[in-house]
Design a protein around this motif. Sequence first.
Motif, PDB file in Angstrom:
ATOM      1  N   ARG A   1      77.875   0.163   4.735  1.00  0.00           N
ATOM      2  CA  ARG A   1      77.913   1.024   5.917  1.00  0.00           C
ATOM      3  C   ARG A   1      76.524   1.540   6.251  1.00  0.00           C
ATOM      4  O   ARG A   1      75.803   2.038   5.377  1.00  0.00           O
ATOM      5  CB  ARG A   1      78.884   2.179   5.673  1.00  0.00           C
ATOM      6  N   ILE A   2      76.179   1.437   7.542  1.00  0.00           N
ATOM      7  CA  ILE A   2      74.835   1.775   8.012  1.00  0.00           C
ATOM      8  C   ILE A   2      74.935   2.799   9.133  1.00  0.00           C
ATOM      9  O   ILE A   2      75.771   2.682  10.032  1.00  0.00           O
ATOM     10  CB  ILE A   2      74.101   0.514   8.516  1.00  0.00           C
ATOM     11  N   GLY A   3      74.069   3.809   9.076  1.00  0.00           N
ATOM     12  CA  GLY A   3      73.943   4.772  10.162  1.00  0.00           C
ATOM     13  C   GLY A   3      72.662   4.513  10.936  1.00  0.00           C
ATOM     14  O   GLY A   3      71.576   4.445  10.352  1.00  0.00           O
ATOM     15  N   LEU A   4      72.784   4.336  12.250  1.00  0.00           N
ATOM     16  CA  LEU A   4      71.634   4.060  13.117  1.00  0.00           C
ATOM     17  C   LEU A   4      71.298   5.317  13.918  1.00  0.00           C
ATOM     18  O   LEU A   4      72.145   5.848  14.644  1.00  0.00           O
ATOM     19  CB  LEU A   4      71.940   2.900  14.060  1.00  0.00           C
ATOM     20  N   PHE A   5      70.048   5.770  13.804  1.00  0.00           N
ATOM     21  CA  PHE A   5      69.583   6.989  14.468  1.00  0.00           C
ATOM     22  C   PHE A   5      68.487   6.613  15.463  1.00  0.00           C
ATOM     23  O   PHE A   5      67.453   6.066  15.077  1.00  0.00           O
ATOM     24  CB  PHE A   5      69.032   7.985  13.450  1.00  0.00           C
ATOM     25  N   ALA A   6      68.712   6.911  16.730  1.00  0.00           N
ATOM     26  CA  ALA A   6      67.755   6.539  17.771  1.00  0.00           C
ATOM     27  C   ALA A   6      67.096   7.772  18.377  1.00  0.00           C
ATOM     28  O   ALA A   6      67.761   8.783  18.625  1.00  0.00           O
ATOM     29  CB  ALA A   6      68.451   5.735  18.874  1.00  0.00           C
ATOM     30  N   ASP A   7      65.806   7.683  18.595  1.00  0.00           N
ATOM     31  CA  ASP A   7      65.040   8.651  19.386  1.00  0.00           C
ATOM     32  C   ASP A   7      65.229  10.108  18.962  1.00  0.00           C
ATOM     33  O   ASP A   7      65.601  10.954  19.779  1.00  0.00           O
ATOM     34  CB  ASP A   7      65.400   8.517  20.869  1.00  0.00           C
ATOM     35  N   PRO A   8      64.953  10.453  17.712  1.00  0.00           N
ATOM     36  CA  PRO A   8      64.993  11.880  17.363  1.00  0.00           C
ATOM     37  C   PRO A   8      63.910  12.674  18.084  1.00  0.00           C
ATOM     38  O   PRO A   8      64.132  13.815  18.490  1.00  0.00           O
ATOM     39  CB  PRO A   8      64.787  11.884  15.846  1.00  0.00           C
ATOM     40  N   GLN A   9      62.718  12.066  18.231  1.00  0.00           N
ATOM     41  CA  GLN A   9      61.622  12.653  19.009  1.00  0.00           C
ATOM     42  C   GLN A   9      61.446  14.144  18.733  1.00  0.00           C
ATOM     43  O   GLN A   9      61.571  14.975  19.639  1.00  0.00           O
ATOM     44  CB  GLN A   9      61.838  12.424  20.510  1.00  0.00           C
ATOM     45  N   ILE A  10      61.171  14.483  17.473  1.00  0.00           N
ATOM     46  CA  ILE A  10      60.981  15.895  17.158  1.00  0.00           C
ATOM     47  C   ILE A  10      59.882  16.455  18.057  1.00  0.00           C
ATOM     48  O   ILE A  10      58.822  15.876  18.209  1.00  0.00           O
ATOM     49  CB  ILE A  10      60.665  16.102  15.669  1.00  0.00           C
ATOM     50  N   MET A  11      60.161  17.581  18.683  1.00  0.00           N
ATOM     51  CA  MET A  11      59.287  18.090  19.738  1.00  0.00           C
ATOM     52  C   MET A  11      58.008  18.689  19.167  1.00  0.00           C
ATOM     53  O   MET A  11      57.973  19.205  18.044  1.00  0.00           O
ATOM     54  CB  MET A  11      60.020  19.113  20.593  1.00  0.00           C
ATOM     55  N   ASP A  12      56.942  18.583  19.957  1.00  0.00           N
ATOM     56  CA  ASP A  12      55.647  19.126  19.565  1.00  0.00           C
ATOM     57  C   ASP A  12      54.891  19.555  20.809  1.00  0.00           C
ATOM     58  O   ASP A  12      55.333  19.341  21.938  1.00  0.00           O
ATOM     59  CB  ASP A  12      54.846  18.095  18.763  1.00  0.00           C
ATOM     60  N   THR A  13      53.744  20.160  20.609  1.00  0.00           N
ATOM     61  CA  THR A  13      52.966  20.683  21.735  1.00  0.00           C
ATOM     62  C   THR A  13      52.353  19.576  22.577  1.00  0.00           C
ATOM     63  O   THR A  13      51.984  19.809  23.731  1.00  0.00           O
ATOM     64  CB  THR A  13      51.850  21.605  21.228  1.00  0.00           C
ATOM     65  N   TYR A  14      52.227  18.372  22.019  1.00  0.00           N
ATOM     66  CA  TYR A  14      51.669  17.271  22.803  1.00  0.00           C
ATOM     67  C   TYR A  14      52.622  16.859  23.924  1.00  0.00           C
ATOM     68  O   TYR A  14      52.198  16.438  24.996  1.00  0.00           O
ATOM     69  CB  TYR A  14      51.379  16.070  21.900  1.00  0.00           C
ATOM     70  N   ALA A  15      53.907  16.957  23.662  1.00  0.00           N
ATOM     71  CA  ALA A  15      54.888  16.563  24.671  1.00  0.00           C
ATOM     72  C   ALA A  15      55.222  17.704  25.628  1.00  0.00           C
ATOM     73  O   ALA A  15      55.673  17.465  26.743  1.00  0.00           O
ATOM     74  CB  ALA A  15      56.159  16.069  23.984  1.00  0.00           C
ATOM     75  N   TYR A  16      55.017  18.961  25.187  1.00  0.00           N
ATOM     76  CA  TYR A  16      55.351  20.118  26.022  1.00  0.00           C
ATOM     77  C   TYR A  16      54.143  21.055  26.100  1.00  0.00           C
ATOM     78  O   TYR A  16      54.182  22.190  25.610  1.00  0.00           O
ATOM     79  CB  TYR A  16      56.560  20.858  25.447  1.00  0.00           C
ATOM     80  N   PRO A  17      53.052  20.598  26.722  1.00  0.00           N
ATOM     81  CA  PRO A  17      51.824  21.411  26.720  1.00  0.00           C
ATOM     82  C   PRO A  17      51.905  22.651  27.599  1.00  0.00           C
ATOM     83  O   PRO A  17      51.123  23.586  27.413  1.00  0.00           O
ATOM     84  CB  PRO A  17      50.767  20.429  27.255  1.00  0.00           C
ATOM     85  N   ASN A  18      52.821  22.687  28.558  1.00  0.00           N
ATOM     86  CA  ASN A  18      52.873  23.801  29.508  1.00  0.00           C
ATOM     87  C   ASN A  18      53.836  24.908  29.091  1.00  0.00           C
ATOM     88  O   ASN A  18      53.953  25.918  29.783  1.00  0.00           O
ATOM     89  CB  ASN A  18      53.267  23.280  30.897  1.00  0.00           C
ATOM     90  N   ASN A  19      54.552  24.711  28.001  1.00  0.00           N
ATOM     91  CA  ASN A  19      55.487  25.742  27.548  1.00  0.00           C
ATOM     92  C   ASN A  19      54.735  26.945  26.983  1.00  0.00           C
ATOM     93  O   ASN A  19      53.679  26.797  26.364  1.00  0.00           O
ATOM     94  CB  ASN A  19      56.422  25.188  26.469  1.00  0.00           C
TER      95      ASN A  19
END
Length: 484
Positions: free
Chosen positions: A90-108
């Motif tokens: 049995r296999i679990g497939l995990f797509a696009d967790p994309q843990i957030m960081d300041t590079y992706a949300y610079p204006n927050n």
Amino acid sequence: MLNRNRFKKLVQYKKQEDDGPDDLGGKQAQQNTLFPKGRSYKVYWRHIVIWLCFWLMLINYYERMVVKRVIKRCNWNRWENWPQGAQPHRIGLFADPQIMDTYAYPNNTWITYHLTKIVVDNYHRRNWKFVQYYLDPDTNIFLGDLFDGGRDANDKDWMDEYRRFNTLFPKIPSKKTIMSIPGNHDIGFGDDIKEDARKRFTAYYGESNNYLDIANHTIILLDTMSLSDHKNPKIKSIAQTFMDEFAQSYHPLPRILLSHVPLWRDPNQLPCRGPGRESKKPFPIERGKQYQTVIDGYITPEVLGKIQPEVIFCGDDHDYCHITQTYDVNGVVKTAEEYTVKSCAMNMGVRRPAIQLLSLNNPDATGPALDKGTWQTEMCYLPDPMLPVFLYSFFGFLTAMWFLYMHYFPVSFNKNIASRMGKATTETISSLPLPVSSSHGHGLLRTRYHVDEKPNYPFKNFLVNFAIMTLSVFSIFFYFLTVI
């Protein structure tokens, strides 16, 4: 006719009520006072404890009970259809967790970014641990986009995110966990791939082009983004060489292709099937800076012809999609089922994040030529991420309104709420020939939940009580966020 002693007691009681409910019971006032006598602050511990009990039940319900119930709905035995006695891998497939960081949300703003990061990280950490405990997959595989701004991060920031990712998704010693498939947020896409970012990613997560024989299946990991690079032959050649060598070698077992970016398709001729897709629009065929929703049309037949997969799993789109790819191998028409796996993150634009479960059963090591089904798959929804946030916010609003009402409208609060919350501590004198009432218009009844009707500093009292309440609620959240 009233005797003198009884009349004296009645007059004393009347005077005590006119002076305020705090003087009715010295013990009660002493219990409700946070600071020594003479201070102007008063803490109503009974109200705080009652609300803390409600908060504890609410948080426990959504952070534990709901998560457990939702994850257990995906139990393998509910959807697997293998012969009796089968022992599938049995296999679990995990797509696009994309843990957030300041590079992706610079204006927050600082506070917005950190609060959002705490909530999103908790969603990842909690779901990962519950999946590992209740579903217990033998192998876990990530389909790229581990970080949100990994391709742009400097080495120091990247290492911080690497350590953070490992705390959110810690590897289980007894299980195989594969994280070596890069996404466009990890290294870039096509001509815009950053070579340093790619080298850094493979140095820590492993080679991005590889194959493994698991449970009598050959699982191929392919970096289709590097394969799409037209400017830097050095980057493209790594994936191209791997694919050419794989095609020339002998692989008799059923093949499963894993990649980040989906293969090209005409969305009008191959619409997404199944109820799992949230978007009602056709599958997007787009490209932009550092991304492309599908690999190029001329690369897709080459990938299919050389890999010859039975089934394909990819990510990137964040939403679910199931199509059937058709390809030709030496005049023989073959098909491959392609699944775009939903993002497992709560901040990727889908209302219900999910993972994909894959069950493999090929005990006789038969190949694809026998047309024997050796794999089964099912989408597993993760808990609704926004409902708890909404309910926590609404419950926080109710808590604030309760304490505001209690401190700024104490007479109304005592009459409408406190008097109904517990047994009266003062008996009504019903044998009097004349009606006796307090100066505030209600009977001579008082419960342990009554509040001071003549507070000297209502705003200060409110701040003290609500601050204690808020800190206590944060302590409960802190416990649930850090202890599982």
